[in-house]
Structure formats: C-alpha cells, structure tokens
Design a protein around this motif. Structure first.
Motif, mmCIF file in Angstrom:
data_model
loop_
_atom_site.group_PDB
_atom_site.id
_atom_site.type_symbol
_atom_site.label_atom_id
_atom_site.label_comp_id
_atom_site.label_asym_id
_atom_site.label_seq_id
_atom_site.Cartn_x
_atom_site.Cartn_y
_atom_site.Cartn_z
ATOM 1 N N TRP A 3 2.935 -5.222 6.835
ATOM 2 C CA TRP A 3 2.621 -6.630 6.585
ATOM 3 C C TRP A 3 3.653 -7.294 5.683
ATOM 4 C CZ3 TRP A 3 2.373 -8.063 1.557
ATOM 5 C CH2 TRP A 3 2.189 -7.062 0.603
ATOM 6 N N PHE A 4 4.500 -6.521 5.046
ATOM 7 C CA PHE A 4 5.387 -7.047 4.010
ATOM 8 C C PHE A 4 6.440 -7.996 4.562
ATOM 9 C CE2 PHE A 4 9.017 -6.786 1.107
ATOM 10 C CZ PHE A 4 8.401 -7.084 -0.100
ATOM 11 N N THR A 5 6.885 -7.788 5.782
ATOM 12 C CA THR A 5 7.934 -8.627 6.373
ATOM 13 C C THR A 5 7.468 -9.215 7.697
ATOM 14 O OG1 THR A 5 8.944 -6.731 7.495
ATOM 15 C CG2 THR A 5 9.783 -7.286 5.296
ATOM 16 N N ASP A 6 8.164 -10.253 8.131
ATOM 17 C CA ASP A 6 7.880 -10.895 9.412
ATOM 18 C C ASP A 6 9.203 -11.239 10.087
ATOM 19 O OD1 ASP A 6 7.166 -12.462 11.559
ATOM 20 O OD2 ASP A 6 5.583 -13.530 10.488
ATOM 21 N N PRO A 7 9.604 -10.458 11.107
ATOM 22 C CA PRO A 7 10.871 -10.706 11.783
ATOM 23 C C PRO A 7 10.940 -12.066 12.476
ATOM 24 C CG PRO A 7 10.018 -8.514 12.287
ATOM 25 C CD PRO A 7 8.921 -9.252 11.607
ATOM 26 N N VAL A 148 7.198 -11.688 3.628
ATOM 27 C CA VAL A 148 6.130 -12.673 3.768
ATOM 28 C C VAL A 148 5.750 -13.280 2.421
ATOM 29 C CG1 VAL A 148 3.717 -12.982 4.429
ATOM 30 C CG2 VAL A 148 5.226 -11.591 5.844
ATOM 31 N N VAL A 149 5.739 -12.468 1.386
ATOM 32 C CA VAL A 149 5.326 -12.953 0.070
ATOM 33 C C VAL A 149 6.265 -14.054 -0.416
ATOM 34 C CG1 VAL A 149 4.996 -12.307 -2.338
ATOM 35 C CG2 VAL A 149 4.244 -10.761 -0.528
ATOM 36 N N VAL A 150 7.565 -13.876 -0.241
ATOM 37 C CA VAL A 150 8.528 -14.889 -0.677
ATOM 38 C C VAL A 150 8.403 -16.145 0.176
ATOM 39 C CG1 VAL A 150 10.963 -15.393 -1.077
ATOM 40 C CG2 VAL A 150 10.079 -13.101 -1.532
ATOM 41 N N LEU A 151 8.195 -15.968 1.473
ATOM 42 C CA LEU A 151 7.986 -17.133 2.339
ATOM 43 C C LEU A 151 6.756 -17.925 1.895
ATOM 44 C CD1 LEU A 151 8.675 -15.509 5.829
ATOM 45 C CD2 LEU A 151 10.184 -17.053 4.567
ATOM 46 N N PHE A 152 5.701 -17.215 1.510
ATOM 47 C CA PHE A 152 4.498 -17.882 1.005
ATOM 48 C C PHE A 152 4.808 -18.665 -0.268
ATOM 49 C CE2 PHE A 152 1.061 -17.832 -2.091
ATOM 50 C CZ PHE A 152 0.028 -18.441 -1.390
ATOM 51 N N LEU A 153 5.570 -18.069 -1.183
ATOM 52 C CA LEU A 153 5.885 -18.736 -2.443
ATOM 53 C C LEU A 153 6.770 -19.965 -2.221
ATOM 54 C CD1 LEU A 153 6.453 -15.639 -4.747
ATOM 55 C CD2 LEU A 153 4.549 -17.261 -4.835
ATOM 56 N N LEU A 154 7.636 -19.920 -1.223
ATOM 57 C CA LEU A 154 8.436 -21.107 -0.897
ATOM 58 C C LEU A 154 7.528 -22.230 -0.390
ATOM 59 C CD1 LEU A 154 11.523 -19.439 0.815
ATOM 60 C CD2 LEU A 154 11.504 -20.638 -1.382
ATOM 61 N N ARG A 155 6.535 -21.886 0.398
ATOM 62 C CA ARG A 155 5.571 -22.905 0.833
ATOM 63 C C ARG A 155 4.753 -23.422 -0.344
ATOM 64 N NH1 ARG A 155 3.126 -20.667 6.609
ATOM 65 N NH2 ARG A 155 5.040 -19.613 7.285
ATOM 66 N N TRP A 156 4.506 -22.575 -1.310
ATOM 67 C CA TRP A 156 3.770 -22.975 -2.504
ATOM 68 C C TRP A 156 4.571 -24.015 -3.291
ATOM 69 C CZ3 TRP A 156 -0.200 -24.255 -4.869
ATOM 70 C CH2 TRP A 156 -0.417 -24.116 -6.230
ATOM 71 N N GLU A 284 10.495 -3.719 -2.190
ATOM 72 C CA GLU A 284 9.103 -4.137 -2.110
ATOM 73 C C GLU A 284 8.486 -4.253 -3.500
ATOM 74 O OE1 GLU A 284 7.200 -1.300 0.378
ATOM 75 O OE2 GLU A 284 8.067 -2.097 2.245
ATOM 76 N N VAL A 285 8.782 -3.278 -4.367
ATOM 77 C CA VAL A 285 8.232 -3.292 -5.723
ATOM 78 C C VAL A 285 8.737 -4.503 -6.495
ATOM 79 C CG1 VAL A 285 8.192 -2.076 -7.939
ATOM 80 C CG2 VAL A 285 7.899 -0.797 -5.803
ATOM 81 N N VAL A 286 10.044 -4.781 -6.401
ATOM 82 C CA VAL A 286 10.620 -5.908 -7.125
ATOM 83 C C VAL A 286 10.026 -7.224 -6.640
ATOM 84 C CG1 VAL A 286 12.744 -7.238 -7.471
ATOM 85 C CG2 VAL A 286 12.774 -4.754 -7.723
ATOM 86 N N VAL A 287 9.933 -7.401 -5.338
ATOM 87 C CA VAL A 287 9.404 -8.646 -4.775
ATOM 88 C C VAL A 287 7.959 -8.858 -5.188
ATOM 89 C CG1 VAL A 287 8.752 -9.804 -2.628
ATOM 90 C CG2 VAL A 287 11.016 -8.762 -2.841
ATOM 91 N N LEU A 288 7.138 -7.815 -5.100
ATOM 92 C CA LEU A 288 5.731 -7.963 -5.461
ATOM 93 C C LEU A 288 5.565 -8.240 -6.955
ATOM 94 C CD1 LEU A 288 4.132 -5.148 -3.281
ATOM 95 C CD2 LEU A 288 4.053 -7.620 -2.896
ATOM 96 N N ALA A 289 6.394 -7.628 -7.783
ATOM 97 C CA ALA A 289 6.320 -7.880 -9.219
ATOM 98 C C ALA A 289 6.695 -9.321 -9.541
ATOM 99 C CB ALA A 289 7.237 -6.905 -9.963
ATOM 100 N N VAL A 290 7.756 -9.819 -8.904
ATOM 101 C CA VAL A 290 8.177 -11.208 -9.121
ATOM 102 C C VAL A 290 7.104 -12.161 -8.622
ATOM 103 C CG1 VAL A 290 9.836 -12.966 -8.396
ATOM 104 C CG2 VAL A 290 10.643 -10.714 -9.114
#
Length: 473
Positions: A3-7, A148-156, A284-290
């Motif tokens: 689930w972490f990425t979306d090609p 996906v997490v970073v894409l969500f934060l950009l939408r935020w 993955e760890v760095v992205v989730l922590a940020v």
C-alpha cells in the motif's frame, strides 16, 4: 508494504517535480537579482542588522553564522543552478538517497533566505514554496514508485491553500458573500496584469458568476481531493483551470503556479509503467516518520482555519513545515498609489521641475499599460501597494528607499523601470505623493490612450534631502 506506493502516479510525480524545480528557479533568480538593494549590506533592511537582534532559533539561516553580499549572491545563484539541474532531471540519474539530498539543498538555501528576508519575504507563497519543497524531498525518484503518504500530504497542503482562502473570504469582507468583490478587485489588486483592465470591464453578472465559481472551487471542491479516482483528478483539474484564470487576471508572483504544481500531484495520469521497484525499508521508515511529524504539526493550522479569528499566511514553526494560507480576506474599493518624484532644484517648490520615478510593475504613468511579470516577483512594487494602503506598512523601509534614490544608488535604480535622472546627477530632493487611480472607461481609453486616470489626494512624504546637504536658493 504494497500500500505504500502507487505506480499510477509516475507521470504526475515527474511533472510535479519538474514544475516545482521551475518555481524554485524563479524564486532564486528573484533573490539573486534584487537582494542587494533590499537586504544587502547597504540595503533598505540590511540582513546583518537583522541577525544581530534575532536569534538563530527564531530564524534558522546560514546567514546567522556569517553574512556578506558575496555569500548571499553565491547561495542565490547556487540555488538557481541546483533548481536548473532538478528541472533537467538530475535527480533521476542519482541513487535514491542522493536524489533526496539534492532536493534538500534548494529547500535549505531558500529557507535561509526567507528567514532573514523580513518584510520583503513576508508573503504566503514563500512558506508555501518551502512547505511544498520539503515534501518534495521525500517523493522519491525512478528507483521507487510514488509514496502514497507523501501524495496525501501534498493534497493536504492544497486543501489548506484553497479551503483556507475560501474561509477567510467568507469571514472577511461582505462583498464576497454578496458576490460583488470582483467589481473592485481587478482594479485594486496589488499588481494588475496586461488583461486586468479587460477583466475589470466584464459585465456585472459575469463578475458575480466568477465569485460564485470561486466559492465552489475553494469551499467544496477541496474535499473531493480525498475521494477515489477519477473524482480527485477532476477536482484537481478544476482547481488548475481556476488558477489559470487567476494567472490571466493579474500578477500574483508564483502563488497561482505553485498551487497548480500542487494540483498536478493529485492527477492520476496515464502511464506505461506497470511494475514498480521494491521500496527500501529505510525509505519507508523515513517517509512515515516525516509524515507523522507533519500531521502532528498540522494541529495549529487546523485550529486557526476553523477559528472565527482566522489569520492568513502564518508560519507556526521556524522551518515553515506546516503553515496556514489565505488571500484577499478583504478587498479595497479604491486604488491608491504612492508616486515618487525628485527634483534637481536647490529649493523645492510646487512649481519646481519634479520628475517621476517609474516602477516596473506598479501603476505610475497613466498611459503605461501593465506588463506580465508573474511568476517573477517584483518585491518593491508589491510593498509600494501596501504603502499606499497605509504608511505604517512602509515605516521600516521607505526612508531607506528615498535615501538611496537621493544617492542614485545603482542597485536600487535597477529595481525601477526608469529613473528620470542621469547616473552622475542625482536629485537634490525627493518627495512622495498619494494619488487615487481608477481604470479608464472604454471611451476614455479610445480618446486618451490611457488605461488609468489619477487624482491627487495628499502629500505622502514632504520634499526630503540627504542629511548634511545644504539647501540652495
């Protein structure tokens, strides 16, 4: 983690990164070409004076450690070079970790500039670029699919930009609720563009339709960013169209362009990439922590956004990681402009030969048609608009501007379109007067060729000379 990425966002990420690099390039170019007169050692608001009284913890910056005009120029031009390299796709040619470091460089350099930029950098789009640029560090390159997490934060971020702007309008000026703000806005906005005169003369019902459409785009559509595709893509596309309309109607620096860049990240565009490389665990760890940190820091911006005392364009941490945004909570009904003039006469009189300084972007000569400058940012011109609203906005820098005009300071004159005095013959006195400006009608434009009509209001600054110079008869 599957689930972490979306090609499906390969192309969107690519366009987002290249477009963001282009905005960075414009921002650094603006800094490199304007800083000496504004912030340099002999500038109107010198950085050395600022860092002497503001501690590092309040304004983290490389220039807290050491400042010189040469060092600032080196940082600004280095930012241009790194931005150009990112625009050309250098991050795609590097390992993932190195690419992240490369994206971190322009963020750190621009943060150093903004945090010592004082009034000249007190605009919401500075924080918006920094917040977006920080997230870009963790968006990855061709070694990983878009997280996906970073894409969500950009939408935020995009949600807060649009929804925050919509709320501040509804809570602020009642003309937004009456759908009448655009009867005035195109004429009174900070820096009109070449099409602003035509936008102003659109029929009243069209102006009301514009405002109503703006409310829909800013108050309703942002929620659709978090719905499944293709609805989110449709919402982002509508935002892009709205921002392009704003681009055509005026000069708003890179505010509209960075908003478009953010909206691009929400688009799910066709791609021929069907598989994605495995994602490193450390990444993955760095992205989730940020992501956890940024969500935690979002508390204060959210509280501000839902508060009845909502404020616009506020940073809640010195790194500008999560901010609040908004624009035009109130709209001026009348346009005022400060007209700056100088004379060679030894004794200033009303009948003296007063010659007007012409600025690049702000209205001056009524016959001079506005030009398109955005996304480039004319900082002095924007602050002159604020000065016309109230002298309090100009209290810390306007005297410095006048002093440098009296010296025929080369760096200051480069910020202007035209100086009425030769380089070797500076004016003996400079004064400033306040005028009311209004757009001419279609008939007046045909008869006079002037897009503006101006009327003298009052004195803004009496005739002033350099200290220590004698007045002559």
């Amino acid at each position: 983690m599957d689930w972490f990425t979306d090609p499906g966002y390969w192309v969107s990420r690519l366009v987002f990164q290249r477009a963001l690099a282009a905005v960075y390039l414009v921002a650094f170019l603006t800094a490199a070409l304007q800083f000496r007169a504004l912030l340099g050692e002999r500038g109107m608001l010198p950085i050395p004076r600022y860092v002497a009284r503001v501690p590092f913890r309040r304004a983290p910056s490389l220039f807290q450690l050491r400042y010189s005009d040469r060092l600032f120029a080196g940082c600004a031009w280095a930012g241009c070079a790194v931005s150009a390299a990112l625009l050309a796709g250098a991050d795609s040619e590097l390992p993932l970790g190195a690419a992240m470091v490369l994206w971190l460089v322009p963020w750190a350099l621009y943060l150093s500039i903004v945090n010592v930029g004082q009034t000249w950098y007190a605009f919401g789009w500075e924080s918006l670029l920094l917040e977006t640029g920080f997230l870009a560090v963790f968006l990855g390159n061709d070694e990983v699919a878009p997280p996906v997490v970073v894409l969500f934060l950009l939408r935020w971020i995009l949600f807060r930009v649009e929804f925050g702007a919509g709320l501040i309008k509804m809570r602020g000026d009642d003309c937004w609720r009456k759908l009448t703000c655009l009867h005035y806005h195109h004429e009174t906005q900070p820096m009109p563009g070449p099409l602003s005169w035509f936008f102003h003369h659109l029929p009243g019902p069209v102006h009301k339709a514009e405002v109503a459409a703006n409310h829909v785009t800013q108050l309703l559509v942002p929620f659709l960013l978090f719905t499944p595709q293709p609805v989110a893509t449709a919402a982002a596309s509508l935002m892009i169209l709205t921002q392009l309309w704003l681009v055509a109607s005026g000069n708003f620096s890179w505010l509209n362009w960075i908003t478009i860049v953010l909206a691009v990240s929400a688009l799910r565009l066709p791609t021929d990439r069907r598989t994605a490389p495995s994602t490193p665990l450390w990444y993955e760890v760095v992205v989730l922590a940020v992501a956890a940190l940024l969500l935690f820091l979002s508390y204060r911006p959210v509280v501000n956004m839902v508060s009845r005392r909502q404020v616009m364009n506020r940073s809640f941490d010195p790194l500008h990681l999560v901010n609040t945004y908004g624009a035009f909570g109130s709209v001026s009904r009348i346009r005022y402009e400060v007209v700056v003039e100088g004379t060679l006469d030894g004794t200033p009189r009303e009948e003296s030969d007063w010659r007007e300084y012409e600025f690049k972007g702000k209205p001056g000569d009524p016959r001079y048609w506005p030009r398109q400058f955005a996304p480039y940012h004319l900082r002095l011109d924007w602050l002159m608009w604020f000065a016309a609203l109230s002298p309090a906005y100009a209290g810390d820098w306007f005297g410095g501007l006048v002093e440098r005009l009296l010296e025929n300071d080369r760096d200051t004159l480069r910020l202007l379109r035209r100086s009425p005095f030769p380089p070797d013959e500076p004016p003996r006195f400079v004064r400033a007067r306040l005028f009311r400006y209004r757009y001419t009608s279609r008939r007046e434009l045909r008869e006079t060729g002037a897009c503006w009509e101006r009327t003298y209001v009052r004195e803004f600054l009496p005739p002033t000379r350099l200290a220590g110079t004698a007045q002559r008869p």
